[in-house]
Write a protein that holds these residues in place. Structure first.
Motif, PDB file in Angstrom:
ATOM      1  N   UNK A 180       2.611 -22.037 -29.193  1.00  9.29           N
ATOM      2  CA  UNK A 180       1.926 -21.366 -28.043  1.00  9.29           C
ATOM      3  C   UNK A 180       1.773 -19.860 -28.313  1.00  9.29           C
ATOM      4  N   UNK A 181       2.980 -19.286 -28.741  1.00  9.63           N
ATOM      5  CA  UNK A 181       3.053 -17.746 -28.950  1.00  9.63           C
ATOM      6  C   UNK A 181       2.023 -17.460 -30.012  1.00  9.63           C
ATOM      7  N   UNK A 182       1.624 -18.034 -31.038  1.00 11.62           N
ATOM      8  CA  UNK A 182       0.704 -17.735 -32.008  1.00 11.62           C
ATOM      9  C   UNK A 182      -0.749 -17.760 -31.265  1.00 11.62           C
ATOM     10  N   UNK A 183      -0.876 -18.569 -30.337  1.00 12.63           N
ATOM     11  CA  UNK A 183      -2.200 -18.862 -29.807  1.00 12.63           C
ATOM     12  C   UNK A 183      -2.414 -17.788 -28.534  1.00 12.63           C
ATOM     13  N   UNK A 184      -1.260 -16.983 -28.125  1.00 10.81           N
ATOM     14  CA  UNK A 184      -1.383 -16.165 -27.102  1.00 10.81           C
ATOM     15  C   UNK A 184      -1.788 -14.886 -27.906  1.00 10.81           C
ATOM     16  N   UNK A 185      -1.071 -14.599 -29.078  1.00  8.83           N
ATOM     17  CA  UNK A 185      -1.289 -13.403 -29.837  1.00  8.83           C
ATOM     18  C   UNK A 185      -2.811 -13.617 -30.350  1.00  8.83           C
ATOM     19  N   UNK A 186      -3.158 -14.753 -30.658  1.00  8.29           N
ATOM     20  CA  UNK A 186      -4.942 -14.633 -31.082  1.00  8.29           C
ATOM     21  C   UNK A 186      -5.812 -14.237 -30.145  1.00  8.29           C
ATOM     22  N   UNK A 187      -5.406 -15.075 -28.747  1.00  7.56           N
ATOM     23  CA  UNK A 187      -6.427 -14.588 -27.725  1.00  7.56           C
ATOM     24  C   UNK A 187      -6.207 -13.254 -27.273  1.00  7.56           C
ATOM     25  N   UNK A 188      -5.050 -12.560 -27.367  1.00  9.95           N
ATOM     26  CA  UNK A 188      -5.082 -11.204 -26.931  1.00  9.95           C
ATOM     27  C   UNK A 188      -5.759 -10.455 -27.749  1.00  9.95           C
ATOM     28  N   UNK A 189      -5.732 -10.708 -29.176  1.00  9.30           N
ATOM     29  CA  UNK A 189      -6.301  -9.878 -30.130  1.00  9.30           C
ATOM     30  C   UNK A 189      -8.181 -10.119 -30.052  1.00  9.30           C
ATOM     31  N   UNK A 190      -8.450 -11.513 -29.635  1.00 12.43           N
ATOM     32  CA  UNK A 190      -9.728 -11.479 -29.510  1.00 12.43           C
ATOM     33  C   UNK A 190     -10.268 -10.554 -28.091  1.00 12.43           C
ATOM     34  N   UNK A 191      -9.519 -10.864 -27.174  1.00 13.01           N
ATOM     35  CA  UNK A 191      -9.759 -10.081 -25.959  1.00 13.01           C
ATOM     36  C   UNK A 191      -9.960  -8.896 -25.960  1.00 13.01           C
ATOM     37  N   UNK A 192      -9.021  -8.099 -26.637  1.00 11.32           N
ATOM     38  CA  UNK A 192      -9.000  -6.589 -26.949  1.00 11.32           C
ATOM     39  C   UNK A 192     -10.451  -6.250 -27.825  1.00 11.32           C
ATOM     40  N   UNK A 193     -10.901  -7.144 -28.784  1.00 12.03           N
ATOM     41  CA  UNK A 193     -11.877  -6.582 -29.546  1.00 12.03           C
ATOM     42  C   UNK A 193     -13.119  -6.809 -28.645  1.00 12.03           C
ATOM     43  N   UNK A 194     -13.182  -7.747 -27.762  1.00 15.44           N
ATOM     44  CA  UNK A 194     -14.448  -7.773 -26.804  1.00 15.44           C
ATOM     45  C   UNK A 194     -14.305  -6.707 -25.775  1.00 15.44           C
ATOM     46  N   UNK A 195     -13.222  -6.061 -25.315  1.00 14.04           N
ATOM     47  CA  UNK A 195     -13.214  -5.050 -24.445  1.00 14.04           C
ATOM     48  C   UNK A 195     -13.456  -3.560 -25.131  1.00 14.04           C
ATOM     49  N   UNK A 198     -17.319  -3.513 -25.568  1.00 15.45           N
ATOM     50  CA  UNK A 198     -17.978  -3.335 -24.457  1.00 15.45           C
ATOM     51  C   UNK A 198     -17.714  -1.530 -23.868  1.00 15.45           C
ATOM     52  N   UNK A 199     -16.825  -0.965 -24.411  1.00 13.65           N
ATOM     53  CA  UNK A 199     -16.159   0.309 -24.266  1.00 13.65           C
ATOM     54  C   UNK A 199     -16.065   0.158 -22.627  1.00 13.65           C
ATOM     55  N   UNK A 200     -14.900  -0.475 -22.473  1.00 17.23           N
ATOM     56  CA  UNK A 200     -14.381  -0.392 -20.941  1.00 17.23           C
ATOM     57  C   UNK A 200     -13.339   0.591 -20.713  1.00 17.23           C
ATOM     58  N   UNK A 201     -12.691   0.885 -21.952  1.00 18.87           N
ATOM     59  CA  UNK A 201     -11.490   2.050 -21.747  1.00 18.87           C
ATOM     60  C   UNK A 201     -10.208   1.416 -21.377  1.00 18.87           C
ATOM     61  N   UNK A 202     -10.048   0.019 -21.737  1.00 15.93           N
ATOM     62  CA  UNK A 202      -8.914  -0.710 -21.367  1.00 15.93           C
ATOM     63  C   UNK A 202      -8.233  -0.919 -22.747  1.00 15.93           C
ATOM     64  N   UNK A 203      -6.805  -1.125 -22.589  1.00 13.13           N
ATOM     65  CA  UNK A 203      -5.872  -1.399 -23.545  1.00 13.13           C
ATOM     66  C   UNK A 203      -5.040  -2.551 -22.930  1.00 13.13           C
TER      67      UNK A 203
END
Length: 350
Positions: A180-195, A198-203
């Motif tokens: 599950x840890x690897x899946x969370x890290x992958x989801x975090x990376x994908x979400x940060x790329x999307x943000x 879209x130039x949301x200014x969020x980290x």
């Protein structure tokens, strides 16, 4: 009364000479009266008190709205006539009063979070419920204000999309196991790329799967399967532990057996070589004195055969009796000598 009268020939400053040359210090009452008269003329007669109040309020409002104090955990986005102008740093800042410039405060020091629960389909066509938590900070106030219309709602939708992508590409066992840890890290990376796209200014700071479980309708069956999986893992661990104990013992026994076999081999070879050398020596003696050697061999053989028994063996019908000393290997309690009565060996060697 005007400050400078025409034809006077010099400039008169009412704040220094009270209207006339090198006189005493200025008369503040006269100054106040002049200001009041000016306001009376400005606001039309008897509205001087109201005018003074309005001007005072206007000056106070301008001073209050132009000075901005920014704390360390906030940033100010200044808009000039609705368009982005600049960012205010922590400390005391100045700006034009409204409606010329307005300011939007953005919290850049605190950690924000959002939680959600989604029901989704896994790669092996199983349904799971996922409770996830996203923690984030604002790193670019300008993008946070102008990048998207609602940054928090955009983050929630992007987070759900990233979690669905990761969970939808994994099996149920993978999601519920230690990966599950690897899946969370992958989801975090994908979400940060999307943000960032879209130039949301969020980290992002954290993305956690707080709870992953099957729906209530199939929970009992899933619990049974999960217990079976745990039993399987337990049996495998016990088998590995047993193998780690038995295999070294077997290897030790094999090494001991090989060592014993090697010793036995060396012993048999040495004994065979010794017997062969002894036979060669006897052969040499036999060639030198056949009769004596034959008789000696006969007697030595009988001594070896009957040397451990107290019985009398007669092979000569009482004609020849030889008395031999007691052998050292005689049984306990047996005393005396061993008597062997045997025929004299044939001189012909038969």
């Amino acid at each position: 009364m005007a400050w400078n009268e025409p034809g006077s020939g010099k400039q008169r400053d009412p704040w220094r000479d009270n209207g006339g040359g090198n006189g005493p210090s200025p008369d503040f009452d006269a100054i106040a009266r002049r200001v009041r008269d000016f306001l009376n003329r400005l606001f039309g007669g008897g509205g001087g008190g109201i005018g003074v109040a309005v001007v005072g309020i206007l000056i106070a409002w301008l001073a209050f709205d132009s000075v901005v104090r920014m704390p360390a955990n906030e940033a100010g986005v200044v808009l000039r006539f609705g368009q982005f102008s600049r960012l205010l740093t922590p400390g005391i800042n100045l700006k034009f009063p409204r409606p010329i410039e307005s300011m939007i405060r953005v919290d850049v020091g605190g950690v924000r979070q959002t939680n959600d629960q989604v029901r989704m389909l896994t790669k092996d066509e199983n349904i799971v419920l996922v409770d996830f938590n996203v923690q984030y900070q604002v790193t670019d106030p300008q993008q946070f204000v102008f990048g998207v219309r609602d940054p928090d709602a955009t983050l929630g939708q992007a987070a759900e999309s990233a979690v669905r992508t990761v969970v939808g590409g994994s099996d149920m066992d993978t999601i519920l196991s230690g990966q599950r840890t690897e899946l969370m890290a992958e989801a975090k990376k994908l979400l940060q790329s999307t943000l960032d796209q879209y130039k949301t200014g969020i980290a992002l700071t954290e993305l956690n799967f707080q709870n992953v479980r099957p729906p209530q309708e199939v929970k009992d069956a899933f619990d049974d399967a999960n217990r079976a999986l745990q039993d399987k893992q337990k049996i495998e661990e016990e088998a590995k532990a047993y193998a780690s104990q038995v295999v070294p013992e077997a290897r030790g026994d094999a090494a001991s057996t090989r060592a014993e076999a090697a010793g036995y081999k060396s012993e048999r070879i040495a004994r065979a070589e010794g017997d062969a050398q002894r036979f060669n020596l006897v052969e040499t003696q036999y060639k030198a004195a056949p009769e004596v050697t034959r008789k000696r061999l006969y007697l030595e053989t009988l001594q070896q055969v009957v040397g451990h028994t107290p019985k009398i063996i007669d092979f000569s019908s009482g004609k020849n009796i030889l008395s031999l000393p007691q052998a050292p290997g005689l049984a306990p309690g047996v005393t005396g000598t061993t008597t062997v009565v045997a025929p004299e060996p044939n001189k012909g060697g038969r």
